[in-house]
Design a protein around this motif. Structure first.
Motif, short mmCIF file in Angstrom:
data_model
loop_
_atom_site.label_atom_id
_atom_site.label_comp_id
_atom_site.label_asym_id
_atom_site.label_seq_id
_atom_site.Cartn_x
_atom_site.Cartn_y
_atom_site.Cartn_z
N ARG A 1 -10.79 -0.90 -11.57
CA ARG A 1 -11.50 -0.17 -12.78
C ARG A 1 -11.23 1.28 -12.51
N THR A 2 -11.60 1.75 -11.25
CA THR A 2 -11.43 3.00 -11.01
C THR A 2 -9.93 3.85 -11.12
N GLU A 3 -8.79 2.73 -11.14
CA GLU A 3 -7.69 3.15 -11.22
C GLU A 3 -7.25 3.13 -12.79
N GLY A 4 -8.17 2.66 -13.63
CA GLY A 4 -7.94 2.81 -15.04
C GLY A 4 -7.52 1.45 -15.67
N ALA A 5 -7.67 0.11 -14.90
CA ALA A 5 -7.46 -1.24 -15.13
C ALA A 5 -8.65 -1.45 -16.27
N THR A 6 -8.27 -2.01 -17.35
CA THR A 6 -9.18 -2.66 -18.27
C THR A 6 -9.68 -3.87 -17.85
N ASP A 7 -10.87 -4.26 -18.37
CA ASP A 7 -11.06 -6.00 -18.07
C ASP A 7 -10.25 -6.69 -18.54
N LEU A 8 -9.63 -6.63 -19.68
CA LEU A 8 -8.21 -7.57 -20.00
C LEU A 8 -7.42 -7.36 -19.18
N GLU A 9 -6.83 -6.35 -18.52
CA GLU A 9 -5.76 -6.40 -17.60
C GLU A 9 -6.28 -7.19 -16.28
N ILE A 10 -7.62 -6.90 -15.66
CA ILE A 10 -7.96 -7.43 -14.62
C ILE A 10 -8.19 -9.12 -14.87
N HIS A 11 -8.52 -9.38 -16.11
CA HIS A 11 -8.59 -10.88 -16.48
C HIS A 11 -7.39 -11.49 -16.49
N ASP A 12 -6.27 -10.81 -17.09
CA ASP A 12 -4.89 -11.21 -17.22
C ASP A 12 -4.22 -11.56 -15.71
N ASP B 1 0.78 -1.20 0.00
CA ASP B 1 0.16 -0.01 -0.04
C ASP B 1 0.66 1.24 0.07
N ASN B 2 2.13 1.29 0.36
CA ASN B 2 2.91 2.42 0.39
C ASN B 2 4.16 2.20 -0.66
N ALA B 3 4.26 1.31 -1.40
CA ALA B 3 5.36 1.06 -2.16
C ALA B 3 5.21 2.24 -3.57
N PRO B 4 6.30 2.54 -3.91
CA PRO B 4 6.16 3.59 -5.09
C PRO B 4 5.89 3.08 -6.47
N ILE B 5 4.62 2.54 -6.36
CA ILE B 5 3.93 2.07 -7.76
C ILE B 5 2.89 2.83 -8.14
N SER B 6 2.26 2.67 -9.48
CA SER B 6 1.04 3.29 -9.65
C SER B 6 -0.39 2.63 -8.95
N ALA B 7 -1.26 3.60 -8.78
CA ALA B 7 -2.41 3.19 -8.05
C ALA B 7 -2.91 1.90 -8.93
N LYS B 8 -2.83 1.92 -10.17
CA LYS B 8 -3.51 0.92 -11.12
C LYS B 8 -2.51 -0.43 -10.84
N LEU B 9 -1.51 -0.33 -10.86
CA LEU B 9 -0.73 -1.55 -10.33
C LEU B 9 -1.03 -2.15 -9.08
N ARG B 10 -1.26 -0.93 -8.00
CA ARG B 10 -1.46 -1.41 -6.67
C ARG B 10 -2.83 -2.32 -6.72
N ALA B 11 -3.87 -1.57 -7.18
CA ALA B 11 -5.03 -2.31 -7.26
C ALA B 11 -5.01 -3.83 -7.89
N LEU B 12 -4.27 -3.88 -9.17
CA LEU B 12 -4.34 -5.09 -9.73
C LEU B 12 -3.56 -6.36 -8.84
N LEU B 13 -2.43 -5.70 -8.08
CA LEU B 13 -1.73 -6.44 -6.99
C LEU B 13 -2.66 -7.00 -5.95
N HIS B 14 -3.69 -6.11 -5.65
CA HIS B 14 -4.57 -6.61 -4.56
C HIS B 14 -5.53 -7.84 -5.08
#
Length: 104
Positions: free
Chosen positions: A46-57, A12-25
Protein backbone atom coordinates in the motif's frame (compact mmCIF):
# COMPACT_ATOMS: atom_id res chain seq x y z
CA UNK A 1 13.46 -13.01 -20.41
CA UNK A 2 16.36 -10.91 -19.20
CA UNK A 3 14.13 -8.97 -16.82
CA UNK A 4 12.39 -12.15 -15.64
CA UNK A 5 15.78 -13.71 -14.95
CA UNK A 6 16.89 -10.60 -13.03
CA UNK A 7 13.74 -10.64 -10.89
CA UNK A 8 14.11 -14.36 -10.24
CA UNK A 9 17.78 -14.02 -9.30
CA UNK A 10 17.51 -10.94 -7.08
CA UNK A 11 14.03 -9.49 -6.56
CA UNK A 12 15.20 -6.73 -4.24
CA UNK A 13 17.68 -5.30 -6.76
CA UNK A 14 15.91 -6.04 -10.04
CA UNK A 15 15.03 -3.00 -12.19
CA UNK A 16 11.28 -3.01 -11.45
CA UNK A 17 9.01 -0.54 -9.69
CA UNK A 18 8.82 -0.54 -5.90
CA UNK A 19 5.11 -1.34 -6.16
CA UNK A 20 5.71 -4.42 -8.31
CA UNK A 21 8.50 -5.51 -5.97
CA UNK A 22 6.16 -5.24 -2.96
CA UNK A 23 3.44 -7.20 -4.78
CA UNK A 24 5.94 -9.89 -5.75
CA UNK A 25 6.96 -10.20 -2.10
CA UNK A 26 3.30 -10.90 -1.33
CA UNK A 27 3.16 -13.46 -4.14
CA UNK A 28 6.27 -15.13 -2.73
CA UNK A 29 4.67 -15.31 0.69
CA UNK A 30 1.57 -16.95 -0.81
CA UNK A 31 3.84 -19.53 -2.43
CA UNK A 32 4.98 -20.62 1.04
CA UNK A 33 1.54 -20.35 2.69
CA UNK A 34 -1.38 -17.97 2.58
CA UNK A 35 -0.74 -17.33 6.26
CA UNK A 36 2.66 -15.87 5.35
CA UNK A 37 0.95 -12.78 3.91
CA UNK A 38 1.48 -10.48 6.87
CA UNK A 39 -0.04 -7.08 7.60
CA UNK A 40 3.49 -5.69 7.12
CA UNK A 41 3.70 -7.04 3.55
CA UNK A 42 0.27 -5.62 2.74
CA UNK A 43 1.16 -2.25 4.27
CA UNK A 44 4.44 -2.16 2.34
CA UNK A 45 2.52 -2.71 -0.90
CA UNK A 46 0.00 0.00 0.00
CA UNK A 47 2.85 2.38 0.84
CA UNK A 48 4.21 1.83 -2.69
CA UNK A 49 0.82 2.64 -4.20
CA UNK A 50 -0.81 -0.77 -4.55
CA UNK A 51 -4.57 -0.75 -4.29
CA UNK A 52 -6.60 -3.28 -2.35
CA UNK A 53 -7.72 -4.74 -5.70
CA UNK A 54 -4.10 -5.17 -6.85
CA UNK A 55 -3.19 -6.83 -3.55
CA UNK A 56 -6.24 -9.09 -3.78
CA UNK A 57 -5.44 -10.03 -7.38
CA UNK A 58 -1.81 -10.74 -6.48
CA UNK A 59 -2.87 -13.17 -3.75
CA UNK A 60 -5.49 -14.78 -6.00
CA UNK A 61 -3.14 -15.23 -8.96
CA UNK A 62 -0.29 -16.55 -6.80
CA UNK A 63 -2.62 -19.01 -5.05
CA UNK A 64 -4.06 -20.17 -8.37
CA UNK A 65 -0.60 -20.79 -9.82
CA UNK A 66 0.39 -22.76 -6.70
CA UNK A 67 -2.65 -24.95 -7.28
CA UNK A 68 -1.95 -25.30 -11.01
CA UNK A 69 1.67 -26.24 -10.34
CA UNK A 70 0.67 -28.89 -7.81
CA UNK A 71 -1.91 -30.22 -10.26
CA UNK A 72 0.51 -30.64 -13.16
CA UNK A 73 3.23 -31.96 -10.84
CA UNK A 74 0.77 -34.52 -9.46
CA UNK A 75 0.00 -35.65 -13.00
CA UNK A 76 3.70 -36.05 -13.77
CA UNK A 77 3.58 -33.48 -16.57
CA UNK A 78 6.88 -33.03 -18.40
CA UNK A 79 8.13 -29.45 -18.55
CA UNK A 80 10.59 -28.41 -21.29
CA UNK A 81 13.95 -27.25 -19.91
CA UNK A 82 14.69 -25.11 -22.95
CA UNK A 83 13.28 -21.58 -22.51
CA UNK A 84 13.18 -21.20 -26.30
CA UNK A 85 10.33 -23.74 -26.41
CA UNK A 86 8.06 -21.26 -24.63
CA UNK A 87 8.46 -18.52 -27.24
CA UNK A 88 6.00 -20.13 -29.67
CA UNK A 89 3.14 -20.55 -27.20
CA UNK A 90 3.86 -17.16 -25.63
CA UNK A 91 3.69 -15.50 -29.05
CA UNK A 92 0.34 -17.15 -29.79
CA UNK A 93 -1.11 -16.03 -26.47
CA UNK A 94 0.20 -12.49 -26.97
CA UNK A 95 -1.30 -12.34 -30.47
CA UNK A 96 -4.53 -14.31 -30.06
CA UNK A 97 -5.12 -14.52 -26.30
CA UNK A 98 -6.00 -17.83 -24.71
CA UNK A 99 -8.57 -18.75 -27.35
CA UNK A 100 -7.62 -21.59 -29.68
CA UNK A 101 -6.28 -20.48 -33.03
CA UNK A 102 -8.57 -21.89 -35.72
CA UNK A 103 -7.58 -22.41 -39.32
CA UNK A 104 -9.07 -19.60 -41.38
Amino acid sequence: MTLVDQVHADLDNAPISAKLRALLHIAGAVQVSGREVTPELVEAARTEGATDLEIHDTVLIAAAYCMFNRYVDGLGTLVPDDQEWYLGPAGRVATHGYLPVLDR
